[in-house]
Design an enzyme around this catalytic site. Structure first.
Site, short mmCIF file in Angstrom:
data_model
loop_
_atom_site.label_atom_id
_atom_site.label_comp_id
_atom_site.label_asym_id
_atom_site.label_seq_id
_atom_site.Cartn_x
_atom_site.Cartn_y
_atom_site.Cartn_z
N GLU A 1 24.84 46.54 51.24
CA GLU A 1 25.08 46.34 49.83
C GLU A 1 24.41 45.04 49.40
O GLU A 1 24.26 44.11 50.20
CB GLU A 1 26.59 46.24 49.63
N LYS B 1 28.81 52.66 43.37
CA LYS B 1 30.07 52.28 43.99
C LYS B 1 31.25 52.62 43.09
O LYS B 1 31.29 52.22 41.92
CB LYS B 1 30.03 50.77 44.28
N CYS C 1 31.15 49.09 50.66
CA CYS C 1 32.05 47.96 50.83
C CYS C 1 33.52 48.31 50.57
O CYS C 1 34.17 48.96 51.39
CB CYS C 1 31.58 46.79 49.98
#
Length: 270
Positions: A40, A112, A148
């Protein structure tokens, strides 16, 4: 299938970060990998402005990643920032935290879904959340995508598995702090077991390993990229320093795990 995890430490300069992509993609291909996963925020490290580097998926930064993938004949997964919603005056207000996947006929992206509003950091202040899981196929293997903080939410991983994923990729820039490395590995192992998928969890390296002291609460990475089996066993792991981790993926291992431990088939959806 041979794959690689590129645990790099990115900085403020997108061009310098592209140079790291080119270097590690070349090393991955030389090592026989068909796919290389970057963290990321490969485009620019957290703790810096994101609005001024955000660009569409056909912009110059993403186009250069595509060119690298083509030159090396490899699939690249890398974190970048794309434009989000505009503010009230029509100017860009937020970005999206995007994973670009490109190479070998694959071209897709994932925004995300779960934003990191935790441990004193408010990602939602500057980032718009995505809403749709994404999977892609390479060489007969289906991969799911996550970024993440997503790793704390099992449903995304089981949804990817429902969509055919045998491997889940997690690209991260994990926040440092007491117990955070243990949490990172625990969560990667848990999500592998939840979804009976192989998990490729690639994080930003730890800036402290290069003598860099992070500023503020921005999540800038702790390293410890891992490859995890469908039973939650850590197969390969790096420490905090930058490095390239290779792994051999065998989809038969996933089929075997699902035959022995059919949690996807046995679960109840409420």
């Amino acid at each position: 299938m041979r794959v690689a995890l590129a645990q790099i430490i990115t900085g403020r300069d997108p061009a310098g970060n592209l140079a790291l992509v080119a270097e590690y993609a070349g090393r991955a291909r030389a090592g026989g990998a068909q796919l290389v996963v970057f963290p990321e925020a490969t485009m620019r490290a957290f703790g810096n402005s994101l609005l001024d580097v955000a660009e569409p998926l056909d912009g110059p930064w993403a186009s250069r990643v595509r060119a690298i993938a083509s030159e090396q004949d490899i699939v690249i997964v890398a974190g970048m920032f794309t434009p989000g919603t505009a503010d009230g005056g029509g100017a860009p207000g937020k970005v999206r935290n995007t994973l670009l996947v490109t190479g070998r006929g694959v071209d897709t992206s994932y925004d995300k879904i779960h934003l990191f509003d935790a441990f004193g950091f408010e990602e939602s202040d500057t980032v718009d959340a995505g809403s749709e899981p994404v999977v892609f196929e390479l060489g007969g293997v289906t991969f799911g995508l996550a970024a993440c903080y997503d790793v704390r939410f099992p449903d995304l991983f089981t949804e990817n598995a429902d969509r055919g994923a045998e491997v889940n990729i997690v690209c991260a820039s994990w926040g440092s702090g007491p117990g955070k490395a243990e949490q990172w590995k625990l969560l990667a192992r848990a999500r592998a077991a939840d979804s009976t998928t192989l998990v490729l969890a690639c994080g930003q390296g730890d800036p402290a390993s290069l003598g860099i002291v992070p500023r503020g609460a921005a999540p800038t990475g702790i390293g410890h990229s891992v490859v995890v089996s469908p039973f939650g066993e850590v197969l390969e792991e790096l420490d905090g320093a930058p490095g390239l981790l290779f792994a051999e993926l065998d989809p038969a291992v996933v089929k075997e795990a699902r035959a022995k431990l059919p949690v996807l088939a046995n679960r109840h959806k409420f």
